[in-house]
Design a protein around this motif. Structure first.
Motif, short mmCIF file in Angstrom:
data_model
loop_
_atom_site.label_atom_id
_atom_site.label_comp_id
_atom_site.label_asym_id
_atom_site.label_seq_id
_atom_site.Cartn_x
_atom_site.Cartn_y
_atom_site.Cartn_z
N TYR A 160 -1.41 7.54 -5.40
CA TYR A 160 -2.78 7.07 -5.17
C TYR A 160 -3.27 7.59 -3.81
O TYR A 160 -2.55 7.55 -2.82
CB TYR A 160 -2.82 5.55 -5.24
CG TYR A 160 -2.70 5.04 -6.68
CD1 TYR A 160 -3.83 4.88 -7.46
CD2 TYR A 160 -1.45 4.76 -7.22
CE1 TYR A 160 -3.70 4.42 -8.76
CE2 TYR A 160 -1.32 4.32 -8.52
CZ TYR A 160 -2.45 4.16 -9.30
OH TYR A 160 -2.34 3.72 -10.59
N THR A 161 -4.51 8.01 -3.80
CA THR A 161 -5.05 8.69 -2.62
C THR A 161 -6.16 7.92 -1.91
O THR A 161 -6.59 8.33 -0.82
CB THR A 161 -5.60 10.07 -3.03
OG1 THR A 161 -6.64 9.90 -4.01
CG2 THR A 161 -4.50 10.95 -3.63
N VAL A 218 0.82 4.61 -2.41
CA VAL A 218 0.66 5.98 -1.89
C VAL A 218 1.81 6.86 -2.37
O VAL A 218 1.61 8.02 -2.75
CB VAL A 218 0.58 5.95 -0.35
CG1 VAL A 218 0.62 7.37 0.22
CG2 VAL A 218 -0.68 5.24 0.11
N GLN A 273 0.83 -1.20 0.00
CA GLN A 273 0.00 0.00 0.00
C GLN A 273 0.87 1.26 0.00
O GLN A 273 0.58 2.25 -0.67
CB GLN A 273 -0.92 0.01 1.22
CG GLN A 273 -1.78 1.27 1.31
CD GLN A 273 -2.48 1.39 2.66
OE1 GLN A 273 -2.07 0.72 3.62
NE2 GLN A 273 -3.49 2.25 2.73
N THR A 330 -6.52 4.36 -0.89
CA THR A 330 -6.03 2.99 -0.74
C THR A 330 -6.36 2.44 0.65
O THR A 330 -6.62 3.19 1.58
CB THR A 330 -4.50 2.94 -0.97
OG1 THR A 330 -3.85 3.72 0.03
CG2 THR A 330 -4.13 3.46 -2.36
#
Length: 208
Positions: A144-145, A140, A136, A147
């Motif tokens: 990616y926001t 990030v 994860q 998750t």
């Protein structure tokens, strides 16, 4: 006895007869008409003379008439008796063959549509502590926001191999990017076990 006087001119007039004293003989009719007639004729002649003089003065002293422009015609060259030489016929010029049009280049593929706010769940079914959290963190760091990291039963992982599953066609490019970042080869569109838009199912540690 009356006094006698010598005969004078008055005696001669008296001898001729006619009225004596202040009475005069009547004048002829033309003596009354002739003076005004002569005055009318003289006045008319004077007026005619004055009018003629002014008329001539206007003509002589008036503005000069505009000069008529003269056009000079240049003499044209007389045609020469010698005929002009006939132009020599040129050989036909061969037309160059048109250059072939360049082959159109292949259409460039559009840039992938990465949805960094897509819902991505990383699920650990390998039994390795903290494996889902580590993967994860990679996502990030990649931008990616949305998750989440959790666990999953290994029995729910198809073929017991790492896989990225996405639920809609519009998420295809995003799922492929997630798989590339995590080093996973399999990417499929199907119903995700947990209902997230994209789920990363880990049967083992990626790249191990």
């Amino acid at each position: 006895m009356p006094q006698q006087y010598e005969r004078d001119e008055f005696d001669e007039i008296a001898a001729e007869g006619g009225p004596v004293g202040v009475h005069r003989a009547p004048r002829p009719w033309w003596t009354r008409v002739l003076p005004p007639l002569l005055a009318f004729i003289i006045a008319g002649a004077v007026a005619f003379g004055i009018a003629t003089l002014l008329w001539n003065r206007d003509i002589v002293g008036g503005a000069d008439p505009s000069p008529t422009p003269t056009v000079t015609v240049a003499p044209t060259d007389e045609p020469s008796g010698t005929p002009s030489p006939t132009a020599t016929a040129q050989p036909p010029v061969e037309s160059e063959a048109p250059e072939p049009s360049p082959t159109p280049s292949e259409t460039e593929e559009p840039e992938p549509a990465i949805l960094f706010d897509a819902q991505v769940h990383v699920r650990n079914g390998a039994g390795v502590q903290g494996l889902a959290g580590d993967q994860q963190a990679i996502l990030v760091d990649g931008g990616y926001t949305n998750t989440e990291a959790n666990n999953i039963s290994s029995s729910l992982i198809p073929d017991d191999a790492n896989i990225v599953i996405y639920s809609e066609e519009r998420l295809a490019d995003t799922a492929a990017d997630v798989a590339e970042r995590l080093g996973i080869d399999r990417v499929e569109m199907d119903d995700t076990p947990g209902g997230a838009e994209i789920e990363v199912l880990l049967a083992s540690e990626p790249g191990a």
